[in-house]
Design an enzyme around this catalytic site. Structure first.
Site, PDB file in Angstrom:
ATOM      1  N   GLY A   8       0.826  -1.208   0.000  1.00  0.00           N
ATOM      2  CA  GLY A   8       0.000   0.000   0.000  1.00  0.00           C
ATOM      3  C   GLY A   8       0.857   1.253   0.000  1.00  0.00           C
ATOM      4  O   GLY A   8       1.896   1.310   0.649  1.00  0.00           O
ATOM      5  N   ARG A  28       1.124  -5.276  -5.963  1.00  0.00           N
ATOM      6  CA  ARG A  28       1.332  -6.519  -5.228  1.00  0.00           C
ATOM      7  C   ARG A  28       1.694  -7.610  -6.224  1.00  0.00           C
ATOM      8  O   ARG A  28       1.241  -7.591  -7.362  1.00  0.00           O
ATOM      9  CB  ARG A  28       0.090  -6.884  -4.427  1.00  0.00           C
ATOM     10  CG  ARG A  28      -0.306  -5.763  -3.449  1.00  0.00           C
ATOM     11  CD  ARG A  28      -1.426  -6.170  -2.517  1.00  0.00           C
ATOM     12  NE  ARG A  28      -1.908  -5.046  -1.739  1.00  0.00           N
ATOM     13  CZ  ARG A  28      -1.338  -4.577  -0.637  1.00  0.00           C
ATOM     14  NH1 ARG A  28      -0.240  -5.163  -0.181  1.00  0.00           N
ATOM     15  NH2 ARG A  28      -1.834  -3.544   0.012  1.00  0.00           N
ATOM     16  N   ASP A  34       5.040  -4.748   6.365  1.00  0.00           N
ATOM     17  CA  ASP A  34       5.676  -5.988   6.795  1.00  0.00           C
ATOM     18  C   ASP A  34       5.877  -6.975   5.656  1.00  0.00           C
ATOM     19  O   ASP A  34       6.915  -7.633   5.567  1.00  0.00           O
ATOM     20  CB  ASP A  34       4.893  -6.637   7.937  1.00  0.00           C
ATOM     21  CG  ASP A  34       3.455  -6.973   7.553  1.00  0.00           C
ATOM     22  OD1 ASP A  34       2.967  -6.482   6.524  1.00  0.00           O
ATOM     23  OD2 ASP A  34       2.833  -7.754   8.290  1.00  0.00           O
ATOM     24  N   THR A  74       3.933   2.628   5.786  1.00  0.00           N
ATOM     25  CA  THR A  74       2.559   2.151   5.891  1.00  0.00           C
ATOM     26  C   THR A  74       1.781   3.065   6.829  1.00  0.00           C
ATOM     27  O   THR A  74       2.280   3.411   7.906  1.00  0.00           O
ATOM     28  CB  THR A  74       2.484   0.706   6.411  1.00  0.00           C
ATOM     29  OG1 THR A  74       1.146   0.378   6.786  1.00  0.00           O
ATOM     30  CG2 THR A  74       3.384   0.484   7.619  1.00  0.00           C
ATOM     31  N   ASP A  82      -0.698   2.386   8.614  1.00  0.00           N
ATOM     32  CA  ASP A  82      -1.263   1.695   9.779  1.00  0.00           C
ATOM     33  C   ASP A  82      -0.400   1.783  11.030  1.00  0.00           C
ATOM     34  O   ASP A  82      -0.889   1.542  12.131  1.00  0.00           O
ATOM     35  CB  ASP A  82      -1.505   0.217   9.449  1.00  0.00           C
ATOM     36  CG  ASP A  82      -2.629   0.012   8.455  1.00  0.00           C
ATOM     37  OD1 ASP A  82      -3.450   0.938   8.301  1.00  0.00           O
ATOM     38  OD2 ASP A  82      -2.691  -1.062   7.836  1.00  0.00           O
ATOM     39  N   ASP A  98       1.832  -0.295  12.051  1.00  0.00           N
ATOM     40  CA  ASP A  98       1.632  -1.609  12.665  1.00  0.00           C
ATOM     41  C   ASP A  98       2.898  -2.441  12.788  1.00  0.00           C
ATOM     42  O   ASP A  98       2.825  -3.661  12.978  1.00  0.00           O
ATOM     43  CB  ASP A  98       0.585  -2.399  11.863  1.00  0.00           C
ATOM     44  CG  ASP A  98       0.961  -2.568  10.400  1.00  0.00           C
ATOM     45  OD1 ASP A  98       1.960  -1.984   9.961  1.00  0.00           O
ATOM     46  OD2 ASP A  98       0.238  -3.297   9.698  1.00  0.00           O
ATOM     47  N   GLY A 120      -7.105   0.019   9.618  1.00  0.00           N
ATOM     48  CA  GLY A 120      -6.455  -0.550  10.788  1.00  0.00           C
ATOM     49  C   GLY A 120      -7.116  -1.841  11.211  1.00  0.00           C
ATOM     50  O   GLY A 120      -7.585  -1.972  12.341  1.00  0.00           O
ATOM     51  N   ARG A 121      -7.158  -2.808  10.303  1.00  0.00           N
ATOM     52  CA  ARG A 121      -7.838  -4.073  10.588  1.00  0.00           C
ATOM     53  C   ARG A 121      -7.212  -4.810  11.769  1.00  0.00           C
ATOM     54  O   ARG A 121      -7.900  -5.426  12.565  1.00  0.00           O
ATOM     55  CB  ARG A 121      -7.821  -4.956   9.340  1.00  0.00           C
ATOM     56  CG  ARG A 121      -8.658  -6.217   9.451  1.00  0.00           C
ATOM     57  CD  ARG A 121      -8.715  -6.944   8.131  1.00  0.00           C
ATOM     58  NE  ARG A 121      -9.261  -6.103   7.078  1.00  0.00           N
ATOM     59  CZ  ARG A 121     -10.562  -5.913   6.879  1.00  0.00           C
ATOM     60  NH1 ARG A 121     -11.442  -6.495   7.681  1.00  0.00           N
ATOM     61  NH2 ARG A 121     -10.977  -5.137   5.902  1.00  0.00           N
ATOM     62  N   LYS A 143     -25.633  17.294  25.090  1.00  0.00           N
ATOM     63  CA  LYS A 143     -24.651  17.194  24.017  1.00  0.00           C
ATOM     64  C   LYS A 143     -25.364  17.042  22.678  1.00  0.00           C
ATOM     65  O   LYS A 143     -26.275  16.230  22.532  1.00  0.00           O
ATOM     66  CB  LYS A 143     -23.720  16.000  24.268  1.00  0.00           C
ATOM     67  CG  LYS A 143     -22.492  15.981  23.391  1.00  0.00           C
ATOM     68  CD  LYS A 143     -21.514  14.910  23.875  1.00  0.00           C
ATOM     69  CE  LYS A 143     -20.257  14.869  23.028  1.00  0.00           C
ATOM     70  NZ  LYS A 143     -19.508  16.130  23.065  1.00  0.00           N
ATOM     71  N   HIS A 153     -23.860  16.304  19.618  1.00  0.00           N
ATOM     72  CA  HIS A 153     -23.250  15.398  18.650  1.00  0.00           C
ATOM     73  C   HIS A 153     -22.371  14.390  19.370  1.00  0.00           C
ATOM     74  O   HIS A 153     -21.989  14.606  20.524  1.00  0.00           O
ATOM     75  CB  HIS A 153     -22.375  16.187  17.657  1.00  0.00           C
ATOM     76  CG  HIS A 153     -21.126  16.723  18.300  1.00  0.00           C
ATOM     77  ND1 HIS A 153     -21.087  17.952  18.908  1.00  0.00           N
ATOM     78  CD2 HIS A 153     -19.889  16.173  18.458  1.00  0.00           C
ATOM     79  CE1 HIS A 153     -19.886  18.149  19.406  1.00  0.00           C
ATOM     80  NE2 HIS A 153     -19.138  17.095  19.155  1.00  0.00           N
TER      81      HIS A 153
END
Length: 321
Positions: free
Chosen positions: A11, A72, A103, A125, A127, A129, A170-171, A213, A215
């Protein structure tokens, strides 16, 4: 080390161009040729390789995406594919390689290093991660993109008295949701490391509504729980009576001009990668720790587990009461 190759894989992430620029110019400064490999490992196998010069990387530091493009490659995952990649590197007389990506890309870099090509990885990346580095290229830009979206969504949510679920990437790692949620004042943050407790989400929404509140913002990392974000929104609306809408930011998070932070760390990492190759390093990856550029063995780096920042997560719960 007379000729260095560089590719981007997996990505794309804002800041990759800044890293490419740093690799090319640092290489040329040290009297090495730099060869740009287009479309990642797929392009390496197919020989999409051309020499880069100072002009090749002029006026790109502020641009998102990657000028080398990315793709890829299932073929590269095979032994035959790796052999083709190795043969192409030898054909173009490339002595060392810089790989920018996540990774999977770093694992590919390690496999080429095992075949005898000195290879240095740069973490790119959104993410964030990878456990061995505190920051990856593109993460800071991504959370700022999300933060901008939160601000806009809050305006319309306030006008209509709604709750809004914002799904971000962010799976397997909730850093984007966590950091953007903290900076954007989200009422609830749902990440894979903590899971989904819909009762707590609904309770917080009702408490906010009862004190006037207008929202509520709910940050959701993609793939958490068995419900789609739309199903989750329907469940929240049924349980609270609060009209709930869903916004999925998707690939919007990968685009845009990189922040100053991403440009700076990408530039430092790119220069570090070339320096390592010139000193004879063969299987290293660079990263950031305590605001310093570090390097370590790729295998060792990929074995370091990503640790979720529970202290920051708990802080968001305190600040969103």
């Amino acid at each position: 080390m007379k000729k260095i190759g560089i590719l981007t894989s997996g990505g794309d992430a804002p800041g990759m161009n800044a890293a490419i620029r740093a690799v090319v110019r640092t290489g040329i400064y040290n009297k090495a040729e730099v060869m740009g490999i287009k479309e990642g490992y797929k392009g390496l196998i197919n020989g999409y390789i051309e020499e880069m010069n100072l002009s090749s990387v002029a006026d790109i530091i502020h641009k998102g995406g990657t000028i080398l493009r990315t793709a890829r490659s299932d073929e590269f995952k095979t032994e035959d594919g790796k052999k083709k990649a190795l043969d192409m590197l030898k054909k173009f007389k490339i002595d060392g390689l810089v790989v920018i990506g996540g990774d999977g890309s770093l694992k590919g870099a390690q496999s080429l290093s095992d075949l005898g090509i000195p290879t240095i990885g740069i973490p790119g990346t959104i993410d964030n991660d990878l456990g061995y580095t505190e920051y990856t290229i593109g993460f800071d830009t991504a959370i700022n993109t999300v933060l901008d979206a939160i601000s806009k969504i809050r305006d319309t949510s306030t006008s209509h008295g709604r709750a809004n679920i914002i799904e971000v990437m962010g799976r397997n790692c909730g850093d984007i949701a966590l950091h953007a949620g903290l900076a954007g004042g989200a009422e609830s943050i749902i990440v894979p490391e903590e899971g989904l407790n819909i009762e707590n989400v609904c309770k917080k929404l009702i408490q906010g509504k009862n004190r006037g509140k207008l929202h509520s913002i709910i940050m959701l990392a993609e793939g958490v729980g068995k419900r789609s974000p739309y199903e989750l929104g329907n469940d929240i609306e049924k349980n609270t009576g609060i009209e709930t809408r869903v916004t999925i930011l998707g690939h919007l998070q990968r685009g845009g001009s990189p922040t100053a932070m991403d440009r700076i760390i990408a530039s430092k990492m790119g220069a570090k990668a070339v320096g390592l190759l010139l000193r004879g390093a063969k299987s290293r990856t660079v990263g950031i720790r305590e605001n310093k550029v570090i390097d370590m063995d790729i295998d060792e780096a990929l074995c370091i587990e990503k640790v979720f920042d529970h202290a920051t997560y708990n802080l968001t719960k305190i600040l969103s009461i």
